[in-house]
Design a protein around this motif. Sequence first.
Motif, PDB file in Angstrom:
ATOM      1  N   PHE A 146      -0.768  -8.101  16.310  1.00 50.01           N
ATOM      2  CA  PHE A 146      -0.533  -6.700  15.943  1.00 50.01           C
ATOM      3  C   PHE A 146       0.910  -6.278  16.231  1.00 50.01           C
ATOM      4  O   PHE A 146       1.527  -5.565  15.434  1.00 50.01           O
ATOM      5  CB  PHE A 146      -1.537  -5.799  16.665  1.00 50.01           C
ATOM      6  CG  PHE A 146      -2.950  -6.051  16.224  1.00 50.01           C
ATOM      7  CD1 PHE A 146      -3.448  -5.491  15.059  1.00 50.01           C
ATOM      8  CD2 PHE A 146      -3.776  -6.897  16.961  1.00 50.01           C
ATOM      9  CE1 PHE A 146      -4.741  -5.745  14.635  1.00 50.01           C
ATOM     10  CE2 PHE A 146      -5.070  -7.151  16.552  1.00 50.01           C
ATOM     11  CZ  PHE A 146      -5.555  -6.584  15.373  1.00 50.01           C
ATOM     12  N   PHE A 149       2.938  -8.006  13.524  1.00 51.81           N
ATOM     13  CA  PHE A 149       2.776  -7.360  12.214  1.00 51.81           C
ATOM     14  C   PHE A 149       3.635  -6.105  12.130  1.00 51.81           C
ATOM     15  O   PHE A 149       4.286  -5.848  11.115  1.00 51.81           O
ATOM     16  CB  PHE A 149       1.296  -7.017  12.005  1.00 51.81           C
ATOM     17  CG  PHE A 149       0.962  -6.475  10.642  1.00 51.81           C
ATOM     18  CD1 PHE A 149       0.509  -7.305   9.643  1.00 51.81           C
ATOM     19  CD2 PHE A 149       1.104  -5.120  10.365  1.00 51.81           C
ATOM     20  CE1 PHE A 149       0.193  -6.814   8.380  1.00 51.81           C
ATOM     21  CE2 PHE A 149       0.795  -4.611   9.111  1.00 51.81           C
ATOM     22  CZ  PHE A 149       0.336  -5.459   8.112  1.00 51.81           C
ATOM     23  N   LYS A 150       3.637  -5.324  13.210  1.00 51.76           N
ATOM     24  CA  LYS A 150       4.421  -4.087  13.201  1.00 51.76           C
ATOM     25  C   LYS A 150       5.919  -4.377  13.200  1.00 51.76           C
ATOM     26  O   LYS A 150       6.710  -3.592  12.642  1.00 51.76           O
ATOM     27  CB  LYS A 150       4.034  -3.231  14.415  1.00 51.76           C
ATOM     28  CG  LYS A 150       2.659  -2.579  14.281  1.00 51.76           C
ATOM     29  CD  LYS A 150       2.289  -1.731  15.482  1.00 51.76           C
ATOM     30  CE  LYS A 150       1.812  -2.562  16.652  1.00 51.76           C
ATOM     31  NZ  LYS A 150       1.318  -1.730  17.773  1.00 51.76           N
ATOM     32  N   ARG A 153       6.043  -7.598   9.266  1.00 54.69           N
ATOM     33  CA  ARG A 153       4.772  -7.778   8.557  1.00 54.69           C
ATOM     34  C   ARG A 153       4.745  -9.058   7.736  1.00 54.69           C
ATOM     35  O   ARG A 153       3.771  -9.819   7.777  1.00 54.69           O
ATOM     36  CB  ARG A 153       4.540  -6.559   7.665  1.00 54.69           C
ATOM     37  CG  ARG A 153       3.362  -6.684   6.717  1.00 54.69           C
ATOM     38  CD  ARG A 153       3.145  -5.399   5.964  1.00 54.69           C
ATOM     39  NE  ARG A 153       2.072  -5.520   4.974  1.00 54.69           N
ATOM     40  CZ  ARG A 153       1.404  -4.493   4.484  1.00 54.69           C
ATOM     41  NH1 ARG A 153       1.696  -3.266   4.891  1.00 54.69           N
ATOM     42  NH2 ARG A 153       0.459  -4.671   3.587  1.00 54.69           N
ATOM     43  N   SER A 180      -2.135  -1.903  21.478  1.00 53.27           N
ATOM     44  CA  SER A 180      -2.391  -1.330  20.152  1.00 53.27           C
ATOM     45  C   SER A 180      -3.441  -0.226  20.222  1.00 53.27           C
ATOM     46  O   SER A 180      -4.305  -0.207  21.109  1.00 53.27           O
ATOM     47  CB  SER A 180      -2.859  -2.419  19.187  1.00 53.27           C
ATOM     48  OG  SER A 180      -1.842  -3.379  18.992  1.00 53.27           O
ATOM     49  N   GLU A 184      -4.401   1.638  14.482  1.00 55.90           N
ATOM     50  CA  GLU A 184      -3.524   0.544  14.073  1.00 55.90           C
ATOM     51  C   GLU A 184      -4.330  -0.725  13.840  1.00 55.90           C
ATOM     52  O   GLU A 184      -4.119  -1.450  12.852  1.00 55.90           O
ATOM     53  CB  GLU A 184      -2.474   0.287  15.152  1.00 55.90           C
ATOM     54  CG  GLU A 184      -1.496   1.424  15.378  1.00 55.90           C
ATOM     55  CD  GLU A 184      -0.576   1.154  16.555  1.00 55.90           C
ATOM     56  OE1 GLU A 184       0.622   1.474  16.449  1.00 55.90           O
ATOM     57  OE2 GLU A 184      -1.045   0.626  17.576  1.00 55.90           O
ATOM     58  N   ILE A 188      -4.482  -2.604  10.178  1.00 55.56           N
ATOM     59  CA  ILE A 188      -3.914  -3.952  10.058  1.00 55.56           C
ATOM     60  C   ILE A 188      -5.004  -4.970   9.752  1.00 55.56           C
ATOM     61  O   ILE A 188      -4.817  -5.889   8.938  1.00 55.56           O
ATOM     62  CB  ILE A 188      -3.134  -4.316  11.335  1.00 55.56           C
ATOM     63  CG1 ILE A 188      -1.907  -3.394  11.456  1.00 55.56           C
ATOM     64  CG2 ILE A 188      -2.702  -5.777  11.320  1.00 55.56           C
ATOM     65  CD1 ILE A 188      -1.178  -3.522  12.783  1.00 55.56           C
TER      66      ILE A 188
END
Length: 528
Positions: A146, A149-150, A153, A180, A184, A188
């Motif tokens: 996570f 990804f933030k 991405r 997280s 979120e 995701i």
Amino acid sequence: MIEILDTTLRDGTQGEAVNLSSDDKIAIARRLAAFGVPIIEGGWPGSNPKDAEFFARMKGVDLGNSQLCAFGSTRRKGVRPQDDPSVQAMLEAATPMVTVVAKSWDFHVTHALEVSLEENLRMIEETYRYLVEEGKRVIHDAEHFFDGFKANRGYALKTLEAAVRGGADTLCLCDTNGGSLPEEVYEITQVVREAFPGVIIGIHPHNDSELAVANALAAVRAGATHVQGTINGYGERCGNLNLTSAIPNLMLKYGLALKGLTPARLAELREVSHFVDERANLAPNLRAPYVGDAAFAHKGGIHVSAVLKDPRTYEHVPPEAVGNSRRVLVSDLSGRSNLLAKLAESGVSVPKEMAGALLDEVKQLEHAGYSFEGAEASFYLLAHRLRGGQMPFSVEGFTVFVHVADADPETPTWAEATVRVKVGETLQHTAAESQHGPVSALDKAFRKAIEAFYPEIAEIELSDYKVRILSGQEAGTASGVRVMIEMHRAGERWSTVGASKNNLEASLKALTDGYAYALLKSQPIPQD
């Protein structure tokens, strides 16, 4: 169908104060299998001898419908999977599946692994292809997914693509730092679910923000069907997802089917929780949802009155569904309903007109420092006395003398105690000494006084002894104290309380209540 992977034996052991021997791990693995957990992650055989020994001893062990899983990491930079010791250790564990951790966050790839982004993708794909060719089911633990990804991405998704190309059938998204938020995680996970149709999506949250359970539920709502956690939430830092909370939420709140876990087995949840605590030599969490002693405990008089009419008034699920039970607490906040319900738990019926006097007595004693919440045996005795019941003995007085050691360290300090105890019409005056302090000496002297009348006290043992200084206007050595004592005999445990400005008097009161309760258990309070 939700698939649970229990990582108590691997990730859970990374928690502070959690230490499990190989024997402990084998016992827990067997208990988890009997409970119905489909995947039991046993450890990282390539990281330490204990885990290697565990997998060696587990070869050939029948776990029923549960499967053992070994943990490891992708191959190292510039090394073929077949030449990497960590990869080979996973194969040597001889488990049908492996969980492999790989980097998803570009920051970690370049700063922790110190490899190029492209090399990390090759490490993932080549490792998984090799393991799949060796006949293993591969679960991809996407570490820091996570956060990755933030931050980037596109690259985070590329790591998942590499895992799928290598043959991983499960993409488990890890909230490794535990920071997280549920929204979120939901968004995701949805993106990943849509990007990889036909692949199992999993969630592995940590609890650093007290959101592991919420994040797991968010991921499941977004399409995850594989959930990783630990019993009692053991794990690094603030712990992993607590399966003893997640499992009943999934089954009872969402109505989802969990592979291997039936409603009948869910009723074993509290016992499983305590079994793991016992093996880890850790005290169970009193306030743990679903399985803790306080989870279905009721103290306020209004609450108890309503619960006795219909438990749904103050209980979100039936306690029996998770193997727990309802408890009524007695304190200065209690009403008559509390007292009557508490006595009914012991099979005692008290007239309503007597409940008022008992309630007044409880409130006066609690004002003086007593606490009956964790001392059901003392409360039982209080009701017995108010009903005019006879006690098996009475303490007429005691003295204690402590011999202080001289300058010679080989000369121990020891205590001598005398007690005067009346049993029926017989007055016993006995003495005893102990090198373990004045309370131990008092205990010995008291037991010596009554053992001729009640030889069964030899079966009673002291389990725990706690002293608490009571705050008030007086401070320091003038403060009052409350002593809580736990005793046990033949698997039964009970607790008593004593309070006084004198620590020894409070201790003797709690001790003698403990013995009186055990002796009276065979002589129940008469019923009206």
